[in-house]
Enzyme design. Structure first.
Site, PDB file in Angstrom:
ATOM      1  N   HIS A  18     -19.051  -0.980  66.431  1.00 14.65           N
ATOM      2  CA  HIS A  18     -20.459  -1.176  66.064  1.00 14.65           C
ATOM      3  C   HIS A  18     -20.824  -0.496  64.747  1.00 14.65           C
ATOM      4  CE1 HIS A  18     -21.984  -3.093  69.819  1.00 14.65           C
ATOM      5  NE2 HIS A  18     -20.842  -2.594  70.277  1.00 14.65           N
TER       6      HIS A  18
ATOM      7  N   ASP B  94     -24.782   1.843  57.419  1.00 16.01           N
ATOM      8  CA  ASP B  94     -25.088   1.413  58.791  1.00 16.01           C
ATOM      9  C   ASP B  94     -24.191   0.230  59.133  1.00 16.01           C
ATOM     10  OD1 ASP B  94     -26.513   1.389  61.205  1.00 16.01           O
ATOM     11  OD2 ASP B  94     -28.454   1.555  60.203  1.00 16.01           O
TER      12      ASP B  94
HETATM   13  P1  ADQ Z   1     -27.995   2.413  66.101  1.00 11.40           P
HETATM   14  O1  ADQ Z   1     -27.448   3.369  65.096  1.00 11.40           O
HETATM   15  O2  ADQ Z   1     -28.657   3.022  67.256  1.00 11.40           O
HETATM   16  O3  ADQ Z   1     -26.866   1.386  66.621  1.00 11.40           O
HETATM   17  P2  ADQ Z   1     -29.918   0.179  65.242  1.00 11.40           P
HETATM   18  O4  ADQ Z   1     -29.127  -1.054  65.191  1.00 11.40           O
HETATM   19  O5  ADQ Z   1     -30.858   0.295  64.090  1.00 11.40           O
HETATM   20  O6  ADQ Z   1     -29.031   1.485  65.221  1.00 11.40           O
HETATM   21  O7  ADQ Z   1     -30.843   0.303  66.529  1.00 11.40           O
HETATM   22  C1  ADQ Z   1     -30.493  -0.083  67.789  1.00 11.40           C
HETATM   23  C2  ADQ Z   1     -31.740  -0.219  68.704  1.00 11.40           C
HETATM   24  O8  ADQ Z   1     -32.401   1.031  68.894  1.00 11.40           O
HETATM   25  C3  ADQ Z   1     -32.781  -1.192  68.169  1.00 11.40           C
HETATM   26  O9  ADQ Z   1     -33.047  -2.144  69.177  1.00 11.40           O
HETATM   27  C4  ADQ Z   1     -34.013  -0.342  67.902  1.00 11.40           C
HETATM   28  O10 ADQ Z   1     -35.252  -0.976  68.166  1.00 11.40           O
HETATM   29  C5  ADQ Z   1     -33.814   0.838  68.824  1.00 11.40           C
HETATM   30  N1  ADQ Z   1     -34.486   1.988  68.213  1.00 11.40           N
HETATM   31  C6  ADQ Z   1     -34.173   2.576  67.043  1.00 11.40           C
HETATM   32  N2  ADQ Z   1     -35.070   3.552  66.762  1.00 11.40           N
HETATM   33  C7  ADQ Z   1     -35.964   3.545  67.761  1.00 11.40           C
HETATM   34  C8  ADQ Z   1     -37.155   4.290  68.028  1.00 11.40           C
HETATM   35  N3  ADQ Z   1     -37.590   5.187  67.159  1.00 11.40           N
HETATM   36  N4  ADQ Z   1     -37.829   4.032  69.183  1.00 11.40           N
HETATM   37  C9  ADQ Z   1     -37.382   3.091  70.017  1.00 11.40           C
HETATM   38  N5  ADQ Z   1     -36.298   2.342  69.811  1.00 11.40           N
HETATM   39  C10 ADQ Z   1     -35.597   2.563  68.695  1.00 11.40           C
HETATM   40  C11 ADQ Z   1     -25.478   1.133  66.364  1.00 11.40           C
HETATM   41  C12 ADQ Z   1     -25.067   0.999  64.893  1.00 11.40           C
HETATM   42  C13 ADQ Z   1     -25.891  -0.090  64.205  1.00 11.40           C
HETATM   43  C14 ADQ Z   1     -25.760  -1.411  64.965  1.00 11.40           C
HETATM   44  C15 ADQ Z   1     -26.015  -1.219  66.463  1.00 11.40           C
HETATM   45  C16 ADQ Z   1     -25.668  -2.461  67.274  1.00 11.40           C
HETATM   46  O11 ADQ Z   1     -25.219   2.249  64.213  1.00 11.40           O
HETATM   47  O12 ADQ Z   1     -25.468  -0.261  62.856  1.00 11.40           O
HETATM   48  O13 ADQ Z   1     -26.701  -2.342  64.464  1.00 11.40           O
HETATM   49  O14 ADQ Z   1     -25.206  -0.141  66.984  1.00 11.40           O
HETATM   50  O15 ADQ Z   1     -24.360  -2.872  67.044  1.00 11.40           O
END
Ligand code: ADQ
Length: 462
Positions: free
Chosen positions: A161, A370
């Site tokens: 991921h 990311d």
């Molecule tokens: P993350 O680093 O967690 O995931 P991201 O893809 O931006 O990053 O977010 C995942 C989920 O978390 C989203 O559905 C988002 O809405 C939720 N989220 C983030 N901040 C939040 C907040 N403040 N309150 C509530 N919900 C929040 C990892 C990788 C990413 C990749 C994903 C999926 O780092 O690059 O996109 O996995 O593969």
């Protein structure tokens, strides 16, 4: 669908499915995996998130709506060494190009291998002959090889991921070769973007001397062939866009609109993580107000960032830094009736986020690095097609490859960020619509169901 192979998903943490009727209540990845598991009467295996006194070997299982979750507890030592240690203090920073933050400790490396071995030992008896196995993310890179060493011959796939770093950075990891060799025991390797895939293929070719075919992604070493491809993850479009009509989304939208009144709301939503570029973002906002001090009455920035991985020191530091920077901007720019930055240290439900995104006419998604970034896609999905907001997106997010019509920025440059904020604030509605229409089609059609189906199709049939 019954003739399809049964699916076994393995990830560090397991999202236990919600009871019948509440299935829509869970977000993107968990929802999509649960849908695939339900189609194939599958099993989802991982850590419960609980710490136990000692490793009992006990598996706790639960079946809801045809999906079985099987979880194990980990000892405190395992959590320290495998999760906080090797996964989150070595691999996570290194894979996000942060050599300065990566810690290389023998003990945590051993803990990582030990927990992967334990996962393999516990999971092995649950795997039936025709099952296909899908392993997720950097916590479990060696798991496939550990299963093979126990005689598992099923098709096994792995999806990363997060980014895969360039070879020159990756070789700073002690035993890097050993780690990558374990990956070549999978039948299928998935990366978020072509860029991360290219870095991986480059490593295999130059460091391992593997035979690599760039066109097909096939990697052959010592008689074994693995296929590596890019599968960009998306959001659960049907679920997320459907949140528009919920009371929670409407209320959240109204709440933000009424509290910002005539000012434009600009929003950032991230886990509190140094890869997300939060201090750099505040530097860009500070530069914007230095350039255009009078615009403090036009713009309010809302940053939602719930803490994560709080046991890791670099995460405590980023939190303190962010509070300091938000305080400095507010100290310098506030008026009795105007506060330019609102920093909220908690999470919200997806329905509430939908409402906030819709109320905010600028979305600021500026990670330093990311794998993909789903917030960028959620922001676009939540916009009003008649009066859409503008997405400012880091060129270093995996999502940038698919979202070229966003305002792409270098998140390290305060000038670039400041300029993009000014452009977004003044962008005419025609241009906003044109960009939105291009962006919404990738968000809508390259969705998470598509991603699951594409990966499983290739894993099912080589
Ligand atoms: P993350 O680093 O967690 O995931 P991201 O893809 O931006 O990053 O977010 C995942 C989920 O978390 C989203 O559905 C988002 O809405 C939720 N989220 C983030 N901040 C939040 C907040 N403040 N309150 C509530 N919900 C929040 C990892 C990788 C990413 C990749 C994903 C999926 O780092 O690059 O996109 O996995 O593969």
């Amino acid at each position: 669908m019954s003739e399809e192979a049964r699916l076994v998903v393995v990830s560090n943490r397991v999202a236990v499915p919600k009871a019948r009727g509440a299935a829509g209540a869970q977000g993107g990845l968990a929802g999509a995996l649960n849908a695939a598991l339900k189609d194939r009467s599958g099993v989802w295996f991982g850590w419960s998130g609980e710490e136990a006194e000692e490793n009992s070997g006990e598996i706790s299982t639960q079946t809801t709506d045809g999906v079985t979750t099987a979880t194990i507890d980990l000892s405190k030592r395992d959590v320290d060494e495998y999760y906080n240690g090797y996964a989150n203090s070595t691999l996570w920073p290194l894979f996000h190009y942060r050599l300065d933050l990566a810690e290389y400790e023998r003990e945590t490396g051993k803990g990582y291998e030990r927990v992967n071995e334990r996962f393999a030992e516990t999971l092995h008896p649950l795997i039936e002959d025709d099952d296909i196995v899908w392993v997720h993310d950097y916590h479990l890179i060696p798991l496939g090889e550990r299963l093979r060493s126990r005689g598992v011959e099923n098709r096994i796939g792995f999806f990363l991921h997060i980014p895969w770093p360039p070879t020159r950075l990756f070789v700073s990891l002690p035993y890097h070769e050993r780690l990558v060799r374990t990956m070549l025991h999978y039948d299928l390797l998935g990366f978020q973007t072509q860029e991360w895939l290219d870095s991986f293929l480059h490593y295999c070719r130059t460091e391992l001397g593997a035979e690599v075919d760039d066109a097909t992604g096939s990697i052959t070493l010592e008689g074994r062939t693995t296929i590596a491809r890019a599968y960009p993850i998306g959001i659960d479009w049907d679920h997320f866009s459907g949140l528009k009509d919920t009371g929670d989304a409407r209320q959240a939208e109204q709440r933000l609109l009424s509290s910002t009144r005539r000012r434009t709301a600009m929003i950032g939503v991230d886990r509190l993580d140094y890869s997300k570029g939060l201090p750099e973002r505040l530097d860009g906002i500070s530069r914007f107000f230095d350039r255009f001090p009078e615009r403090v009455r036009d713009l309010v920035f809302i940053q939602i960032a719930p803490p994560s991985r709080e046991d890791v020191e670099s995460y405590q530091q980023i939190r303190a830094l962010l509070e300091q920077k938000a305080g400095q901007i507010n100290g310098a720019r506030s008026e009795v009736d105007v506060v330019p930055v609102r920093y909220v240290n908690r999470g919200y439900s997806h329905a509430q986020l939908h409402g906030f995104f819709r109320a905010a006419k600028i979305g600021l998604v500026t990670p330093l690095r990311d794998g993909m970034n789903l917030v960028a896609k959620e922001y676009i999905a939540a916009q009003d097609p008649e009066d859409p907001g503008v997405l400012i997106l880091s060129r270093f997010a995996g999502a940038a490859a698919q979202m070229q019509e966003a305002l792409l920025v270098n998140p390290h440059s305060p000038d670039d960020l400041s300029h993009a904020i000014a452009t977004a604030l003044d962008m005419p509605v025609d241009e906003r619509r044109r960009r939105y229409e291009a962006l919404i089609s990738t968000v809508r059609y390259d969705n998470v169901q598509d991603w699951t189906n594409n990966f499983l199709r290739d894993l099912d049939a080589p």
